[in-house]
Design a protein around this motif. Sequence first.
Motif, mmCIF file in Angstrom:
data_model
loop_
_atom_site.group_PDB
_atom_site.id
_atom_site.type_symbol
_atom_site.label_atom_id
_atom_site.label_comp_id
_atom_site.label_asym_id
_atom_site.label_seq_id
_atom_site.Cartn_x
_atom_site.Cartn_y
_atom_site.Cartn_z
ATOM 1 N N ARG A 321 0.718 -1.349 -0.176
ATOM 2 C CA ARG A 321 -0.165 0.267 0.022
ATOM 3 C C ARG A 321 0.919 0.844 -0.351
ATOM 4 O O ARG A 321 1.582 1.348 0.543
ATOM 5 C CB ARG A 321 -0.912 -0.427 1.327
ATOM 6 C CG ARG A 321 -1.759 1.145 1.816
ATOM 7 C CD ARG A 321 -2.655 1.763 0.522
ATOM 8 N NE ARG A 321 -3.382 2.866 1.026
ATOM 9 C CZ ARG A 321 -3.591 3.944 0.470
ATOM 10 N NH1 ARG A 321 -4.089 3.420 -1.122
ATOM 11 N NH2 ARG A 321 -4.782 4.637 0.949
ATOM 12 N N PHE A 327 -1.335 13.605 -2.674
ATOM 13 C CA PHE A 327 -3.109 12.589 -2.705
ATOM 14 C C PHE A 327 -3.529 12.800 -1.308
ATOM 15 O O PHE A 327 -4.546 12.954 -1.221
ATOM 16 C CB PHE A 327 -3.109 10.856 -2.568
ATOM 17 C CG PHE A 327 -3.940 9.759 -2.380
ATOM 18 C CD1 PHE A 327 -4.558 10.048 -3.733
ATOM 19 C CD2 PHE A 327 -4.616 9.815 -1.753
ATOM 20 C CE1 PHE A 327 -5.686 9.188 -3.165
ATOM 21 C CE2 PHE A 327 -5.564 8.460 -0.902
ATOM 22 C CZ PHE A 327 -5.968 8.864 -2.031
ATOM 23 N N PRO A 331 -7.483 17.149 -0.061
ATOM 24 C CA PRO A 331 -8.209 18.273 0.338
ATOM 25 C C PRO A 331 -8.084 19.514 1.000
ATOM 26 O O PRO A 331 -8.807 20.653 1.219
ATOM 27 C CB PRO A 331 -8.418 17.094 1.820
ATOM 28 C CG PRO A 331 -8.449 16.171 1.038
ATOM 29 C CD PRO A 331 -7.174 16.074 -0.030
ATOM 30 N N LEU B 27 -4.441 9.519 8.425
ATOM 31 C CA LEU B 27 -2.916 8.613 7.581
ATOM 32 C C LEU B 27 -3.789 8.074 6.065
ATOM 33 O O LEU B 27 -3.229 8.715 4.623
ATOM 34 C CB LEU B 27 -2.456 7.465 7.447
ATOM 35 C CG LEU B 27 -0.915 8.202 8.258
ATOM 36 C CD1 LEU B 27 -0.917 7.743 9.202
ATOM 37 C CD2 LEU B 27 -0.067 7.677 6.961
ATOM 38 N N SER B 28 -4.982 7.191 6.158
ATOM 39 C CA SER B 28 -4.725 6.570 5.262
ATOM 40 C C SER B 28 -6.689 5.876 5.747
ATOM 41 O O SER B 28 -6.324 5.274 6.527
ATOM 42 C CB SER B 28 -4.102 5.534 4.269
ATOM 43 O OG SER B 28 -3.884 5.094 3.526
ATOM 44 N N VAL B 29 -7.153 5.010 4.218
ATOM 45 C CA VAL B 29 -7.875 4.347 3.950
ATOM 46 C C VAL B 29 -6.904 2.914 3.352
ATOM 47 O O VAL B 29 -6.947 3.404 1.803
ATOM 48 C CB VAL B 29 -9.687 4.582 3.571
ATOM 49 C CG1 VAL B 29 -10.467 3.378 4.234
ATOM 50 C CG2 VAL B 29 -10.229 5.484 4.412
ATOM 51 N N ASN B 30 -7.652 1.558 3.837
ATOM 52 C CA ASN B 30 -6.671 0.442 3.153
ATOM 53 C C ASN B 30 -7.665 -0.248 3.165
ATOM 54 O O ASN B 30 -8.175 0.266 3.474
ATOM 55 C CB ASN B 30 -5.229 0.568 4.050
ATOM 56 C CG ASN B 30 -4.690 -0.336 3.336
ATOM 57 O OD1 ASN B 30 -4.335 -0.136 1.908
ATOM 58 N ND2 ASN B 30 -3.735 -1.040 3.728
ATOM 59 N N SER B 76 -11.363 14.579 4.738
ATOM 60 C CA SER B 76 -10.796 14.047 3.748
ATOM 61 C C SER B 76 -10.388 13.033 4.019
ATOM 62 O O SER B 76 -9.610 12.325 3.053
ATOM 63 C CB SER B 76 -8.546 14.630 4.959
ATOM 64 O OG SER B 76 -8.168 14.203 6.000
ATOM 65 N N PHE B 78 -12.447 11.410 2.310
ATOM 66 C CA PHE B 78 -13.006 10.921 0.824
ATOM 67 C C PHE B 78 -12.509 10.660 -0.178
ATOM 68 O O PHE B 78 -12.344 9.726 -0.900
ATOM 69 C CB PHE B 78 -14.116 12.502 0.278
ATOM 70 C CG PHE B 78 -13.031 13.327 -0.032
ATOM 71 C CD1 PHE B 78 -13.030 13.910 -1.854
ATOM 72 C CD2 PHE B 78 -12.520 14.220 0.676
ATOM 73 C CE1 PHE B 78 -12.424 14.477 -2.427
ATOM 74 C CE2 PHE B 78 -11.807 15.174 0.096
ATOM 75 C CZ PHE B 78 -11.431 15.589 -1.344
ATOM 76 N N MET B 79 -10.987 10.947 -0.486
ATOM 77 C CA MET B 79 -10.087 10.687 -1.637
ATOM 78 C C MET B 79 -9.500 9.025 -1.110
ATOM 79 O O MET B 79 -10.332 8.513 -2.028
ATOM 80 C CB MET B 79 -8.494 11.461 -1.609
ATOM 81 C CG MET B 79 -9.217 12.578 -1.529
ATOM 82 S SD MET B 79 -8.954 12.962 -3.728
ATOM 83 C CE MET B 79 -7.596 12.632 -3.539
ATOM 84 N N GLY B 80 -9.536 8.651 0.353
ATOM 85 C CA GLY B 80 -9.429 7.488 0.341
ATOM 86 C C GLY B 80 -10.149 6.640 0.766
ATOM 87 O O GLY B 80 -10.036 4.932 -0.049
ATOM 88 N N GLU B 83 -11.106 5.784 -3.180
ATOM 89 C CA GLU B 83 -9.998 5.150 -4.269
ATOM 90 C C GLU B 83 -10.336 3.588 -3.944
ATOM 91 O O GLU B 83 -10.047 2.678 -4.732
ATOM 92 C CB GLU B 83 -8.117 5.391 -3.180
ATOM 93 C CG GLU B 83 -7.544 4.204 -3.717
ATOM 94 C CD GLU B 83 -5.919 4.792 -3.443
ATOM 95 O OE1 GLU B 83 -5.844 5.369 -2.146
ATOM 96 O OE2 GLU B 83 -4.944 3.956 -4.029
ATOM 97 N N LEU B 99 -12.458 8.369 -8.746
ATOM 98 C CA LEU B 99 -11.044 8.984 -8.482
ATOM 99 C C LEU B 99 -9.568 7.977 -9.848
ATOM 100 O O LEU B 99 -8.765 9.110 -10.619
ATOM 101 C CB LEU B 99 -11.344 8.425 -7.668
ATOM 102 C CG LEU B 99 -9.956 8.794 -6.956
ATOM 103 C CD1 LEU B 99 -9.759 10.653 -6.700
ATOM 104 C CD2 LEU B 99 -9.191 8.751 -5.692
#
Lengths: 361, 114
Positions: A321, A327, A331, B27-30, B76, B78-80, B83, B99
Amino acid sequence: MKKTIQIPLGSQHISLLEPIRFKFECENEKIIGVDADVGFVHRGVELACTRSFEFKQVGYVVARVCGLCAITHSLSYTLAVEKLLGYVANDRIKYLRMLMVELDRIHSHMLCLAHTAENAGFEALFMQIMGDRELIMDVQEAISGNRVQFDYISIGGVNRDLTPELVALIHKNLGLLSNKIDTLIGMFDNNWSLSLKYKGVGVLSLEDAYIYNALGPLARAAGLATDVRAETSDFPYEDIGYKMILESSGDIHARNFIRLREIVNSIEMCQNIVNNLPVGEIQEKAKGKPSGEAVVRVEAPRGELFYLVRGSGQNMLDRVRIKTPTFSAIPAMMEVFKGAEYADAPAILASFDPCMSCTAK
Amino acid sequence: MRKIETTLTTLLSDIGAFYEAKKWHFLSVNGIDLGEGKIELQWIFSQYGVKDEVVIYYALSDYETPVPSIVTLIPSAFMGEREIVDMFGLKVEGAVSGLYLDEDSLPHPLRGES
Protein backbone atom coordinates in the motif's frame (compact mmCIF):
# COMPACT_ATOMS: atom_id res chain seq x y z
CA MET A 1 -29.56 35.97 -8.78
CA LYS A 2 -25.82 35.39 -8.90
CA LYS A 3 -24.53 33.45 -11.89
CA THR A 4 -21.76 30.88 -11.53
CA ILE A 5 -19.62 29.38 -14.29
CA GLN A 6 -17.44 26.27 -14.42
CA ILE A 7 -13.79 26.83 -15.37
CA PRO A 8 -11.35 23.93 -15.73
CA LEU A 9 -7.64 24.16 -14.87
CA GLY A 10 -5.66 21.33 -16.41
CA SER A 11 -4.99 18.58 -17.19
CA GLN A 12 -3.14 20.40 -19.97
CA HIS A 13 -2.45 23.97 -19.04
CA ILE A 14 0.50 26.28 -19.47
CA SER A 15 0.73 26.93 -15.74
CA LEU A 16 0.10 23.35 -14.70
CA LEU A 17 2.90 20.92 -15.36
CA GLU A 18 1.15 17.90 -13.87
CA PRO A 19 -1.75 15.83 -15.22
CA ILE A 20 -4.37 16.86 -12.69
CA ARG A 21 -7.61 18.63 -13.54
CA PHE A 22 -9.39 21.02 -11.24
CA LYS A 23 -12.95 22.01 -11.98
CA PHE A 24 -13.56 25.42 -10.45
CA GLU A 25 -17.01 26.82 -9.89
CA CYS A 26 -16.57 30.57 -10.08
CA GLU A 27 -18.75 33.52 -9.21
CA ASN A 28 -17.31 36.42 -11.17
CA GLU A 29 -13.57 36.06 -10.43
CA LYS A 30 -13.94 34.19 -7.15
CA ILE A 31 -13.67 30.41 -6.76
CA ILE A 32 -16.59 29.12 -4.70
CA GLY A 33 -16.33 25.39 -5.38
CA VAL A 34 -13.71 22.96 -6.61
CA ASP A 35 -13.42 19.33 -7.67
CA ALA A 36 -10.21 17.46 -8.53
CA ASP A 37 -9.55 14.62 -11.00
CA VAL A 38 -6.26 12.83 -10.33
CA GLY A 39 -6.40 9.63 -12.40
CA PHE A 40 -4.90 10.61 -15.74
CA VAL A 41 -1.69 8.56 -15.44
CA HIS A 42 -2.63 5.79 -13.05
CA ARG A 43 -0.16 2.95 -13.58
CA GLY A 44 -1.22 0.18 -11.23
CA VAL A 45 2.06 0.04 -9.33
CA GLU A 46 0.47 -1.47 -6.21
CA LEU A 47 -0.96 -4.30 -8.30
CA ALA A 48 2.35 -4.90 -10.07
CA CYS A 49 4.17 -5.08 -6.72
CA THR A 50 2.13 -8.12 -5.68
CA ARG A 51 1.47 -9.86 -8.99
CA SER A 52 4.44 -9.23 -11.29
CA PHE A 53 7.52 -8.83 -9.10
CA GLU A 54 9.13 -10.68 -6.21
CA PHE A 55 9.78 -8.76 -3.01
CA LYS A 56 13.50 -8.34 -3.80
CA GLN A 57 12.60 -6.59 -7.06
CA VAL A 58 9.83 -4.36 -5.74
CA GLY A 59 12.24 -1.72 -4.36
CA TYR A 60 13.35 -1.03 -7.91
CA VAL A 61 9.74 -0.91 -9.13
CA VAL A 62 8.58 1.65 -6.57
CA ALA A 63 11.61 3.83 -7.36
CA ARG A 64 9.79 4.39 -10.68
CA VAL A 65 6.73 5.85 -8.95
CA CYS A 66 8.35 9.28 -9.00
CA GLY A 67 11.30 10.90 -10.75
CA LEU A 68 11.78 13.45 -7.99
CA CYS A 69 11.54 11.41 -4.80
CA ALA A 70 12.54 7.97 -6.14
CA ILE A 71 14.94 7.50 -3.23
CA THR A 72 12.17 8.16 -0.71
CA HIS A 73 9.92 5.55 -2.31
CA SER A 74 12.56 2.84 -2.49
CA LEU A 75 13.68 3.71 1.05
CA SER A 76 10.14 3.46 2.46
CA TYR A 77 9.52 0.10 0.84
CA THR A 78 12.95 -1.22 1.82
CA LEU A 79 12.49 -0.18 5.46
CA ALA A 80 9.10 -1.95 5.56
CA VAL A 81 10.54 -5.19 4.18
CA GLU A 82 13.54 -4.98 6.49
CA LYS A 83 11.14 -4.71 9.45
CA LEU A 84 9.42 -7.89 8.25
CA LEU A 85 12.82 -9.61 7.95
CA GLY A 86 13.88 -8.44 11.41
CA TYR A 87 16.87 -6.57 10.00
CA VAL A 88 18.16 -3.24 11.30
CA ALA A 89 20.74 -1.39 9.20
CA ASN A 90 24.04 -0.23 10.68
CA ASP A 91 24.72 3.47 11.22
CA ARG A 92 26.79 3.92 8.05
CA ILE A 93 23.92 2.64 5.93
CA LYS A 94 21.45 4.86 7.81
CA TYR A 95 23.64 7.92 7.24
CA LEU A 96 24.07 7.22 3.52
CA ARG A 97 20.32 6.73 3.14
CA MET A 98 19.63 10.00 4.98
CA LEU A 99 22.13 11.78 2.74
CA MET A 100 20.30 10.75 -0.41
CA VAL A 101 16.86 11.58 0.99
CA GLU A 102 17.99 15.06 2.02
CA LEU A 103 19.57 15.63 -1.40
CA ASP A 104 16.19 14.63 -2.87
CA ARG A 105 14.50 17.22 -0.67
CA ILE A 106 16.88 19.99 -1.79
CA HIS A 107 16.43 19.51 -5.53
CA SER A 108 12.68 18.91 -5.21
CA HIS A 109 12.17 22.10 -3.20
CA MET A 110 14.25 24.01 -5.75
CA LEU A 111 12.05 22.73 -8.56
CA CYS A 112 8.99 24.05 -6.71
CA LEU A 113 10.61 27.43 -6.07
CA ALA A 114 11.53 27.66 -9.75
CA HIS A 115 7.91 27.04 -10.75
CA THR A 116 6.74 29.62 -8.24
CA ALA A 117 9.11 32.16 -9.77
CA GLU A 118 7.85 31.23 -13.24
CA ASN A 119 4.25 31.83 -12.14
CA ALA A 120 5.25 35.25 -10.84
CA GLY A 121 6.54 36.11 -14.33
CA PHE A 122 10.23 35.59 -13.51
CA GLU A 123 11.28 33.43 -16.44
CA ALA A 124 14.95 34.30 -15.91
CA LEU A 125 14.80 33.40 -12.21
CA PHE A 126 13.10 30.12 -13.13
CA MET A 127 16.06 29.28 -15.38
CA GLN A 128 18.56 30.39 -12.75
CA ILE A 129 17.06 28.21 -9.99
CA MET A 130 16.82 25.23 -12.34
CA GLY A 131 20.48 25.78 -13.24
CA ASP A 132 21.52 25.97 -9.58
CA ARG A 133 19.52 22.78 -8.93
CA GLU A 134 21.97 21.00 -11.23
CA LEU A 135 24.57 21.22 -8.45
CA ILE A 136 22.51 18.66 -6.51
CA MET A 137 21.53 16.61 -9.55
CA ASP A 138 25.24 16.25 -10.35
CA VAL A 139 25.97 15.03 -6.82
CA GLN A 140 23.15 12.49 -6.91
CA GLU A 141 24.25 11.23 -10.31
CA ALA A 142 27.84 10.89 -9.12
CA ILE A 143 26.76 8.94 -6.02
CA SER A 144 24.10 6.69 -7.52
CA GLY A 145 25.02 6.47 -11.21
CA ASN A 146 21.61 7.79 -12.27
CA ARG A 147 20.32 11.30 -12.83
CA VAL A 148 16.74 10.39 -11.95
CA GLN A 149 15.08 7.10 -10.87
CA PHE A 150 17.98 6.38 -8.56
CA ASP A 151 18.48 2.68 -7.75
CA TYR A 152 20.64 3.40 -4.73
CA ILE A 153 18.85 1.71 -1.85
CA SER A 154 18.55 -2.06 -1.60
CA ILE A 155 17.37 -4.51 1.05
CA GLY A 156 20.23 -4.75 3.55
CA GLY A 157 22.06 -1.59 2.57
CA VAL A 158 22.93 0.75 -0.24
CA ASN A 159 24.50 -0.04 -3.61
CA ARG A 160 27.48 2.31 -3.63
CA ASP A 161 29.86 3.83 -1.12
CA LEU A 162 31.27 7.35 -0.99
CA THR A 163 34.80 7.82 -2.32
CA PRO A 164 37.11 10.72 -1.30
CA GLU A 165 36.44 12.29 -4.71
CA LEU A 166 32.69 12.11 -4.09
CA VAL A 167 33.06 13.65 -0.64
CA ALA A 168 35.02 16.54 -2.19
CA LEU A 169 32.33 17.02 -4.85
CA ILE A 170 29.57 17.02 -2.22
CA HIS A 171 31.36 19.66 -0.13
CA LYS A 172 32.10 21.81 -3.17
CA ASN A 173 28.57 21.75 -4.61
CA LEU A 174 26.81 22.17 -1.26
CA GLY A 175 29.05 25.16 -0.52
CA LEU A 176 28.24 26.75 -3.88
CA LEU A 177 24.52 26.10 -3.42
CA SER A 178 24.53 27.52 0.09
CA ASN A 179 25.64 30.93 -1.22
CA LYS A 180 23.02 30.86 -3.95
CA ILE A 181 20.22 30.01 -1.49
CA ASP A 182 21.19 33.01 0.65
CA THR A 183 20.66 35.20 -2.42
CA LEU A 184 17.35 33.49 -3.17
CA ILE A 185 16.09 34.06 0.37
CA GLY A 186 16.80 37.77 -0.07
CA MET A 187 14.89 37.85 -3.35
CA PHE A 188 11.88 35.95 -2.02
CA ASP A 189 11.82 38.25 1.01
CA ASN A 190 12.30 41.62 -0.68
CA ASN A 191 11.18 41.47 -4.29
CA TRP A 192 7.57 42.67 -4.64
CA SER A 193 6.56 40.06 -7.20
CA LEU A 194 7.89 37.22 -5.08
CA SER A 195 7.16 38.58 -1.63
CA LEU A 196 4.34 41.11 -1.04
CA LYS A 197 2.34 39.80 -3.97
CA TYR A 198 2.18 36.35 -2.36
CA LYS A 199 1.41 37.43 1.19
CA GLY A 200 -2.16 36.66 2.20
CA VAL A 201 -2.78 34.66 -0.98
CA GLY A 202 -3.79 30.99 -0.88
CA VAL A 203 -4.05 30.88 2.90
CA LEU A 204 -4.49 27.60 4.77
CA SER A 205 -5.32 28.36 8.38
CA LEU A 206 -3.95 26.26 11.23
CA GLU A 207 -7.48 25.15 12.08
CA ASP A 208 -8.09 23.95 8.51
CA ALA A 209 -4.66 22.29 8.44
CA TYR A 210 -5.82 20.10 11.33
CA ILE A 211 -9.30 19.51 9.92
CA TYR A 212 -8.08 18.51 6.45
CA ASN A 213 -4.99 16.63 7.67
CA ALA A 214 -2.48 18.81 5.84
CA LEU A 215 1.07 17.52 5.81
CA GLY A 216 4.62 18.44 4.86
CA PRO A 217 5.50 22.03 3.90
CA LEU A 218 1.78 22.82 3.45
CA ALA A 219 1.12 22.04 7.13
CA ARG A 220 4.32 23.56 8.50
CA ALA A 221 3.63 26.83 6.63
CA ALA A 222 0.33 27.00 8.53
CA GLY A 223 2.08 26.44 11.86
CA LEU A 224 1.16 22.76 12.27
CA ALA A 225 4.24 21.18 13.85
CA THR A 226 4.35 17.85 12.06
CA ASP A 227 7.30 16.25 10.30
CA VAL A 228 7.88 12.53 9.96
CA ARG A 229 11.58 13.10 10.64
CA ALA A 230 10.58 14.10 14.17
CA GLU A 231 7.83 11.49 14.54
CA THR A 232 9.72 8.28 13.70
CA SER A 233 12.85 6.69 15.10
CA ASP A 234 14.09 4.91 11.97
CA PHE A 235 16.86 7.50 11.46
CA PRO A 236 18.98 9.54 13.91
CA TYR A 237 17.94 12.92 12.53
CA GLU A 238 18.65 14.72 15.82
CA ASP A 239 22.32 13.66 15.55
CA ILE A 240 22.83 15.38 12.21
CA GLY A 241 21.24 18.73 13.06
CA TYR A 242 17.61 18.39 12.01
CA LYS A 243 15.41 21.38 12.88
CA MET A 244 11.67 21.60 12.36
CA ILE A 245 10.94 24.66 10.23
CA LEU A 246 7.65 26.44 10.93
CA GLU A 247 5.86 29.52 9.59
CA SER A 248 2.46 30.75 10.68
CA SER A 249 0.70 32.69 7.92
CA GLY A 250 -0.15 29.65 5.75
CA ASP A 251 0.05 31.60 2.49
CA ILE A 252 2.14 31.19 -0.67
CA HIS A 253 4.91 33.31 0.82
CA ALA A 254 5.06 31.10 3.91
CA ARG A 255 5.22 27.92 1.84
CA ASN A 256 8.08 29.39 -0.22
CA PHE A 257 9.95 30.27 2.95
CA ILE A 258 9.41 26.86 4.50
CA ARG A 259 11.10 25.33 1.45
CA LEU A 260 13.95 27.85 1.39
CA ARG A 261 14.71 27.35 5.09
CA GLU A 262 14.42 23.57 4.75
CA ILE A 263 16.96 23.66 1.94
CA VAL A 264 19.37 25.49 4.26
CA ASN A 265 18.80 22.88 6.99
CA SER A 266 19.15 19.98 4.53
CA ILE A 267 22.47 21.40 3.29
CA GLU A 268 23.72 21.53 6.90
CA MET A 269 22.54 17.97 7.51
CA CYS A 270 24.23 16.66 4.35
CA GLN A 271 27.50 18.34 5.37
CA ASN A 272 27.21 16.83 8.87
CA ILE A 273 26.53 13.38 7.43
CA VAL A 274 29.59 13.48 5.21
CA ASN A 275 31.79 14.86 8.00
CA ASN A 276 30.63 12.28 10.53
CA LEU A 277 30.05 9.20 8.39
CA PRO A 278 30.26 6.13 10.68
CA VAL A 279 32.53 3.22 9.79
CA GLY A 280 30.83 0.04 8.60
CA GLU A 281 29.72 -2.10 5.68
CA ILE A 282 27.38 -0.63 3.10
CA GLN A 283 25.68 -3.95 2.35
CA GLU A 284 24.67 -6.61 4.86
CA LYS A 285 22.66 -9.79 4.61
CA ALA A 286 18.97 -9.49 5.44
CA LYS A 287 17.89 -13.11 5.34
CA GLY A 288 14.48 -14.71 5.03
CA LYS A 289 11.21 -13.89 3.37
CA PRO A 290 8.83 -11.17 4.56
CA SER A 291 6.16 -12.38 6.93
CA GLY A 292 3.64 -10.19 8.75
CA GLU A 293 2.65 -6.57 8.34
CA ALA A 294 4.82 -3.47 8.60
CA VAL A 295 4.14 0.23 8.22
CA VAL A 296 6.75 2.86 7.43
CA ARG A 297 6.51 6.62 7.23
CA VAL A 298 9.22 8.74 5.63
CA GLU A 299 9.21 12.52 5.15
CA ALA A 300 9.28 13.02 1.38
CA PRO A 301 9.89 16.53 0.00
CA ARG A 302 6.11 17.12 -0.17
CA GLY A 303 5.28 15.50 3.17
CA GLU A 304 4.57 12.14 4.68
CA LEU A 305 5.02 9.10 2.44
CA PHE A 306 3.37 5.98 3.86
CA TYR A 307 4.00 2.34 2.96
CA LEU A 308 2.19 -0.68 4.33
CA VAL A 309 3.63 -4.06 3.32
CA ARG A 310 2.13 -7.43 4.15
CA GLY A 311 3.77 -10.76 3.35
CA SER A 312 3.18 -14.38 4.23
CA GLY A 313 6.67 -15.85 3.96
CA GLN A 314 6.60 -16.08 0.16
CA ASN A 315 8.61 -14.44 -2.57
CA MET A 316 5.48 -12.59 -3.69
CA LEU A 317 3.95 -10.08 -1.27
CA ASP A 318 0.27 -10.02 -0.29
CA ARG A 319 -0.12 -6.22 -0.29
CA VAL A 320 1.94 -3.12 -0.94
CA ARG A 321 0.00 0.00 0.00
CA ILE A 322 1.46 3.35 -1.08
CA LYS A 323 -0.06 6.57 0.26
CA THR A 324 1.65 9.59 -1.23
CA PRO A 325 1.91 13.17 0.06
CA THR A 326 -0.01 14.92 -2.71
CA PHE A 327 -2.87 12.41 -2.48
CA SER A 328 -3.30 13.34 1.18
CA ALA A 329 -2.84 17.05 0.54
CA ILE A 330 -5.64 17.37 -2.02
CA PRO A 331 -8.47 17.95 0.52
CA ALA A 332 -6.49 20.84 2.07
CA MET A 333 -5.59 22.16 -1.39
CA MET A 334 -9.27 22.18 -2.39
CA GLU A 335 -10.15 24.09 0.76
CA VAL A 336 -7.51 26.74 0.04
CA PHE A 337 -8.88 27.31 -3.45
CA LYS A 338 -12.35 28.13 -2.12
CA GLY A 339 -12.63 31.88 -1.79
CA ALA A 340 -9.46 32.58 -3.78
CA GLU A 341 -9.37 34.68 -6.96
CA TYR A 342 -9.29 32.54 -10.10
CA ALA A 343 -6.32 34.56 -11.37
CA ASP A 344 -4.30 33.38 -8.36
CA ALA A 345 -5.04 29.69 -8.96
CA PRO A 346 -1.83 28.91 -10.94
CA ALA A 347 0.40 30.51 -8.30
CA ILE A 348 -1.46 28.79 -5.46
CA LEU A 349 -1.21 25.47 -7.26
CA ALA A 350 2.54 25.87 -7.85
CA SER A 351 3.03 26.64 -4.16
CA PHE A 352 1.48 23.26 -3.27
CA ASP A 353 4.15 21.53 -5.39
CA PRO A 354 1.72 18.77 -6.47
CA CYS A 355 3.22 15.53 -7.74
CA MET A 356 0.79 13.54 -9.84
CA SER A 357 3.39 10.94 -10.72
CA CYS A 358 3.32 9.89 -7.06
CA THR A 359 -0.42 10.36 -6.67
CA ALA A 360 -1.39 8.24 -9.67
CA LYS A 361 1.09 5.55 -8.72
CA MET B 1 1.93 0.07 15.45
CA ARG B 2 -1.26 -0.79 17.33
CA LYS B 3 -4.12 -2.62 15.64
CA ILE B 4 -7.62 -2.26 17.05
CA GLU B 5 -10.46 -4.40 15.73
CA THR B 6 -13.76 -2.80 14.89
CA THR B 7 -16.80 -3.73 12.79
CA LEU B 8 -18.60 -1.88 10.04
CA THR B 9 -21.54 -1.54 12.42
CA THR B 10 -19.53 0.12 15.19
CA LEU B 11 -16.97 1.89 12.98
CA LEU B 12 -18.42 5.38 13.25
CA SER B 13 -18.88 5.25 17.01
CA ASP B 14 -15.42 3.71 17.54
CA ILE B 15 -13.59 6.26 15.40
CA GLY B 16 -15.81 9.05 16.68
CA ALA B 17 -14.74 8.25 20.23
CA PHE B 18 -11.07 7.91 19.25
CA TYR B 19 -10.38 10.71 16.79
CA GLU B 20 -9.31 14.20 17.84
CA ALA B 21 -8.24 16.40 14.93
CA LYS B 22 -5.46 18.12 16.90
CA LYS B 23 -4.05 14.88 18.25
CA TRP B 24 -4.30 12.39 15.42
CA HIS B 25 -3.21 12.71 11.82
CA PHE B 26 -5.49 10.66 9.57
CA LEU B 27 -3.22 8.74 7.20
CA SER B 28 -5.29 6.55 4.96
CA VAL B 29 -8.09 4.13 4.26
CA ASN B 30 -6.70 0.81 3.10
CA GLY B 31 -8.01 -2.50 1.86
CA ILE B 32 -6.32 -5.91 1.80
CA ASP B 33 -7.90 -8.77 -0.12
CA LEU B 34 -7.96 -11.91 2.03
CA GLY B 35 -9.20 -14.26 -0.68
CA GLU B 36 -12.51 -16.13 -0.95
CA GLY B 37 -14.44 -12.87 -1.20
CA LYS B 38 -13.17 -11.48 2.09
CA ILE B 39 -11.42 -8.17 2.69
CA GLU B 40 -9.69 -6.44 5.58
CA LEU B 41 -10.44 -2.74 5.73
CA GLN B 42 -8.13 -0.39 7.62
CA TRP B 43 -8.35 3.20 8.86
CA ILE B 44 -4.87 4.39 9.78
CA PHE B 45 -3.78 7.22 12.11
CA SER B 46 -0.53 8.61 13.48
CA GLN B 47 -0.13 10.86 16.50
CA TYR B 48 1.30 14.35 16.10
CA GLY B 49 4.60 14.86 17.85
CA VAL B 50 4.91 11.31 19.20
CA LYS B 51 7.47 8.91 17.81
CA ASP B 52 6.27 5.77 16.00
CA GLU B 53 2.70 6.01 17.26
CA VAL B 54 0.56 4.52 14.48
CA VAL B 55 -2.93 3.17 15.18
CA ILE B 56 -4.83 1.01 12.71
CA TYR B 57 -8.54 0.37 13.15
CA TYR B 58 -9.48 -2.67 11.07
CA ALA B 59 -12.65 -4.54 10.19
CA LEU B 60 -13.13 -7.84 8.39
CA SER B 61 -15.83 -7.81 5.76
CA ASP B 62 -16.91 -9.02 2.33
CA TYR B 63 -17.39 -7.16 -0.93
CA GLU B 64 -21.16 -6.94 -0.74
CA THR B 65 -21.65 -5.28 2.65
CA PRO B 66 -21.87 -1.47 2.32
CA VAL B 67 -19.04 0.38 4.05
CA PRO B 68 -19.99 3.43 6.14
CA SER B 69 -18.24 6.69 5.31
CA ILE B 70 -16.21 8.48 8.01
CA VAL B 71 -16.25 11.79 6.10
CA THR B 72 -18.61 13.31 8.67
CA LEU B 73 -15.88 12.75 11.27
CA ILE B 74 -12.82 13.26 9.07
CA PRO B 75 -13.55 15.38 5.96
CA SER B 76 -10.28 14.46 4.23
CA ALA B 77 -11.20 10.76 4.19
CA PHE B 78 -13.18 11.11 0.96
CA MET B 79 -10.05 10.56 -1.16
CA GLY B 80 -9.22 7.23 0.47
CA GLU B 81 -12.83 6.11 0.34
CA ARG B 82 -13.05 6.87 -3.38
CA GLU B 83 -9.81 4.95 -3.89
CA ILE B 84 -11.13 1.73 -2.31
CA VAL B 85 -14.31 2.04 -4.38
CA ASP B 86 -12.17 2.01 -7.53
CA MET B 87 -9.56 -0.51 -6.45
CA PHE B 88 -11.78 -3.06 -4.68
CA GLY B 89 -15.25 -2.37 -6.09
CA LEU B 90 -16.62 -1.73 -2.62
CA LYS B 91 -19.79 0.20 -1.94
CA VAL B 92 -18.85 3.12 0.31
CA GLU B 93 -21.61 5.45 1.42
CA GLY B 94 -21.49 8.66 -0.64
CA ALA B 95 -18.27 7.75 -2.51
CA VAL B 96 -18.40 7.58 -6.30
CA SER B 97 -16.05 5.65 -8.60
CA GLY B 98 -13.76 7.24 -11.16
CA LEU B 99 -11.01 8.71 -8.98
CA TYR B 100 -8.31 6.63 -10.68
CA LEU B 101 -10.07 4.36 -13.15
CA ASP B 102 -11.85 5.07 -16.39
CA GLU B 103 -14.85 3.19 -17.78
CA ASP B 104 -12.61 0.90 -19.86
CA SER B 105 -10.16 0.16 -17.02
CA LEU B 106 -9.75 -3.22 -15.37
CA PRO B 107 -12.55 -3.30 -12.75
CA HIS B 108 -11.56 -3.45 -9.07
CA PRO B 109 -7.92 -4.47 -9.86
CA LEU B 110 -6.86 -5.17 -6.27
CA ARG B 111 -9.49 -7.83 -5.66
CA GLY B 112 -7.97 -11.26 -5.45
CA GLU B 113 -9.87 -12.77 -8.34
CA SER B 114 -9.21 -9.84 -10.70
